[in-house]
Design a protein around this motif. Structure first.
Motif, PDB file in Angstrom:
ATOM      1  N   PRO A 221       0.830  -1.222   0.000  1.00  0.00           N
ATOM      2  CA  PRO A 221       0.000   0.000   0.000  1.00  0.00           C
ATOM      3  C   PRO A 221       0.855   1.260   0.000  1.00  0.00           C
ATOM      4  O   PRO A 221       1.750   1.425   0.836  1.00  0.00           O
ATOM      5  N   HIS A 222       0.573   2.149  -0.922  1.00  0.00           N
ATOM      6  CA  HIS A 222       1.367   3.369  -1.050  1.00  0.00           C
ATOM      7  C   HIS A 222       0.524   4.479  -1.672  1.00  0.00           C
ATOM      8  O   HIS A 222      -0.523   4.227  -2.271  1.00  0.00           O
ATOM      9  N   ILE A 223       0.997   5.702  -1.532  1.00  0.00           N
ATOM     10  CA  ILE A 223       0.390   6.878  -2.147  1.00  0.00           C
ATOM     11  C   ILE A 223       1.442   7.496  -3.078  1.00  0.00           C
ATOM     12  O   ILE A 223       2.528   7.858  -2.624  1.00  0.00           O
ATOM     13  N   GLN A 288      -6.034  10.744  -3.949  1.00  0.00           N
ATOM     14  CA  GLN A 288      -5.952   9.289  -4.063  1.00  0.00           C
ATOM     15  C   GLN A 288      -5.435   8.694  -2.758  1.00  0.00           C
ATOM     16  O   GLN A 288      -4.290   8.252  -2.658  1.00  0.00           O
ATOM     17  N   LEU A 289      -6.293   8.657  -1.758  1.00  0.00           N
ATOM     18  CA  LEU A 289      -5.891   8.162  -0.435  1.00  0.00           C
ATOM     19  C   LEU A 289      -6.555   6.835  -0.080  1.00  0.00           C
ATOM     20  O   LEU A 289      -6.458   6.377   1.057  1.00  0.00           O
ATOM     21  N   TRP A 291      -6.650   2.764  -0.899  1.00  0.00           N
ATOM     22  CA  TRP A 291      -5.839   1.720  -1.512  1.00  0.00           C
ATOM     23  C   TRP A 291      -6.736   0.616  -2.064  1.00  0.00           C
ATOM     24  O   TRP A 291      -7.456  -0.059  -1.320  1.00  0.00           O
ATOM     25  N   ARG A 297      -3.268  -0.178  -6.430  1.00  0.00           N
ATOM     26  CA  ARG A 297      -3.055   1.246  -6.701  1.00  0.00           C
ATOM     27  C   ARG A 297      -3.930   2.080  -5.782  1.00  0.00           C
ATOM     28  O   ARG A 297      -4.934   1.597  -5.237  1.00  0.00           O
ATOM     29  N   ALA A 298      -3.527   3.346  -5.635  1.00  0.00           N
ATOM     30  CA  ALA A 298      -4.299   4.296  -4.835  1.00  0.00           C
ATOM     31  C   ALA A 298      -5.321   4.981  -5.734  1.00  0.00           C
ATOM     32  O   ALA A 298      -5.031   5.317  -6.890  1.00  0.00           O
ATOM     33  N   ASN A 324      -7.775  -0.680   3.425  1.00  0.00           N
ATOM     34  CA  ASN A 324      -7.861   0.252   2.296  1.00  0.00           C
ATOM     35  C   ASN A 324      -7.286   1.620   2.620  1.00  0.00           C
ATOM     36  O   ASN A 324      -7.609   2.602   1.936  1.00  0.00           O
ATOM     37  N   ARG A 325      -6.461   1.694   3.627  1.00  0.00           N
ATOM     38  CA  ARG A 325      -5.781   2.941   3.957  1.00  0.00           C
ATOM     39  C   ARG A 325      -4.272   2.708   3.974  1.00  0.00           C
ATOM     40  O   ARG A 325      -3.808   1.581   4.179  1.00  0.00           O
ATOM     41  N   VAL A 326      -3.524   3.778   3.763  1.00  0.00           N
ATOM     42  CA  VAL A 326      -2.066   3.709   3.728  1.00  0.00           C
ATOM     43  C   VAL A 326      -1.518   4.314   5.012  1.00  0.00           C
ATOM     44  O   VAL A 326      -1.924   5.427   5.397  1.00  0.00           O
ATOM     45  N   HIS A 335      -1.412  13.267   5.227  1.00  0.00           N
ATOM     46  CA  HIS A 335      -0.596  13.304   4.014  1.00  0.00           C
ATOM     47  C   HIS A 335       0.226  14.593   3.949  1.00  0.00           C
ATOM     48  O   HIS A 335       1.423  14.549   3.628  1.00  0.00           O
TER      49      HIS A 335
END
Length: 492
Positions: A221-223, A288-289, A291, A297-298, A324-326, A335
């Protein structure tokens, strides 16, 4: 009702006087919903002047009763009844039963009576409440469109505009069907193609795709954010924090149709790179926060609604706040904090001068972080530019005296206004800094494409002139046109 009723009714169901009246109410409510919500927001915003709130209350009370959602009733499309309507099928109980028995409702199957003999008495009453059930195999399959412009029937012309292959004069068409789900899925495939085009053009313009948290592999998981290749050596850095519903690299989707480069960060990046000192650039990603584990992808909330579903009528996937969160980027506030606390200290020089742009709901996140961490960033942050609407809360600009002094000297707010770009506006008392027209009167997301050149010139001026300070612009508030009417409301 005659003043609202259309000359031609777009009704394809049972029609009587009550149905026509309810149809008219729905149309009127849809037309005035945005205006009512805006007035309700003004009334409830305690940070606004009492006069403005009273005037909004007066306007709201004078609106027609048909503009209220409470006037709308669900009615049966078969007989016009308002009692016992099953919302999912828009039919009353008896028409629903008759149509279900005749097999006119896809996916609805009558439960078999012998099944009841094999269940417990406790489950019997639950069974009665679900006499008819949806059979998923009989429901229509979800729609699918390839993420390929040519297969979608479009191309990018010499003017950087998206046009139809069959008709080069026609732009992208969202309404290809009366089925809203089909339109949404098609738009998402189109947007994916545009985002890929933007990414390839930015990567060829000395920009990198950096994954947050730093060091995260693409499969975790990444942004993603965009960072310039010279970020480690540049003496000055420009950080852009956009709106929480926009995709990475996009200013305004509605302006993409006129020019992909103009509606995205492409022209902004090229203009910034052309500055004499070639500053570094960071494009944050507050939109795009979420996941998406299936696609690795975000995505934004809008994209989440368009992701594949089990059937065309199924509900969207539920958002799991853990899966579903980073980490460290769960929302826009986290962020923005990660950009300043981790990305800039680890990727840029210690003495780098930072210019910050905050757009829309990203503006208060920028202000809030700098206000709470000003002692740490006082020697680095050089200037701040905001793109925002008419509303603002005074507490968001507060903070210590050093921060308020900096804010008044080296910050600008570009506000929605019909005045030409850079026209000084009233608002320094509320914003704490000089206010200028953004050259955009209607849509908030269109501020950045129209005002970014002015913002970059402001940053360059603050960088080149030692001890630069903004002179106080207009400070006195303009009187309302109808002061007497508002005073009467306040007295009442």
């Amino acid at each position: 009702m005659a003043q609202f009723r259309a000359k031609k009714l777009d009704l394809s169901c049972f029609v009587n006087v009550k149905v026509i009246r309810d149809h008219t109410k729905r149309k009127v409510f849809e037309q005035y919903e945005t205006q009512r919500q805006a007035l309700r927001y003004i009334i409830r915003n305690t940070t606004l002047p009492q006069r403005a709130r009273a005037q909004a209350q007066l306007q709201l009370s004078q609106m027609h009763a048909y503009t209220r959602s409470t006037q709308i009733n669900n009615r049966c499309i078969e007989g016009g009844k308002s009692r016992g309507v099953i919302r999912h099928f828009r039919m009353a109980r008896y028409p629903f039963r008759m149509n279900a028995l005749e097999g006119n409702l896809p996916g609805v199957k009558k439960a078999s009576w012998p099944i009841i003999r094999s269940i417990s008495e406790q489950d019997f009453y639950h069974f009665l409440t679900e006499m008819f059930r949806l059979n998923e195999s009989a429901l229509p399959a979800d729609f699918h469109f390839p993420a390929d412009l040519e297969k979608l029937g479009y191309f990018i012309d010499e003017n950087d505009q998206i046009r139809s292959i069959k008709n080069p004069e026609q732009p992208f068409n969202f309404f290809i069907s009366k089925n809203e789900r089909m339109n949404v899925v098609q738009r998402e495939a189109h947007n994916t193609c545009i985002l890929q085009n933007i990414q390839s053009r930015l990567l060829s313009s000395s920009m990198n795709l950096t994954l947050l948290p730093l060091g995260t592999p693409p499969s975790s998981p990444h942004i993603p954010i965009y960072t310039s290749t010279n970020i480690s050596t540049c003496p000055r850095l420009i950080v852009y924090v956009g709106e929480s519903w926009q995709d990475l690299g996009v200013f305004a989707w509605r302006m993409i149709k006129d020019s992909i480069a103009g509606g995205s960060v492409i022209e902004f990046v090229h203009t910034a790179q052309a500055c004499p000192d070639n500053p570094g650039i960071i494009i944050a990603n507050t939109g795009q926060l979420l996941w998406y584990r299936g696609g690795q992808r975000a995505v934004t909330q809008t994209t989440w609604e368009a992701l594949p579903r089990r059937t065309a009528v199924s509900q969207p996937m539920e958002i799991n706040e853990v899966r579903n969160r980073v980490p460290a980027n769960r929302n826009a506030r986290e962020h923005v904090a990660y950009i300043f606390d981790e990305v800039i200290p680890k990727m840029a020089r210690k003495d780098v001068k930072v210019d910050v742009i905050g757009m829309g709901d990203g503006a208060p996140e920028v202000v809030g972080y700098l206000r709470d961490n000003w002692k740490r960033w006082a020697g680095n942050v050089q200037a701040v530019a905001l793109g925002t609407g008419f509303m603002w809360s005074e507490w968001e600009v507060g903070g210590e005296s050093d921060f308020r002094q900096f804010w008044g000297d080296r910050a600008r707010a570009y506000i929605q206004s019909a005045e030409p770009l850079n026209t000084p506006l009233v608002g320094r008392k509320d914003f704490g800094c000089n206010c200028y027209s953004a050259g955009e009167a209607e849509v908030l997301e269109c501020i950045m494409p129209k005002a970014y050149k002015s913002m970059l010139k402001f940053f360059q001026l603050a960088n080149d002139v030692p001890g630069y300070r903004e002179l106080a612009a207009l400070e006195e508030a303009q009187p309302y046109e109808d002061d007497e009417a508002v005073e009467e409301v306040e007295i009442a």
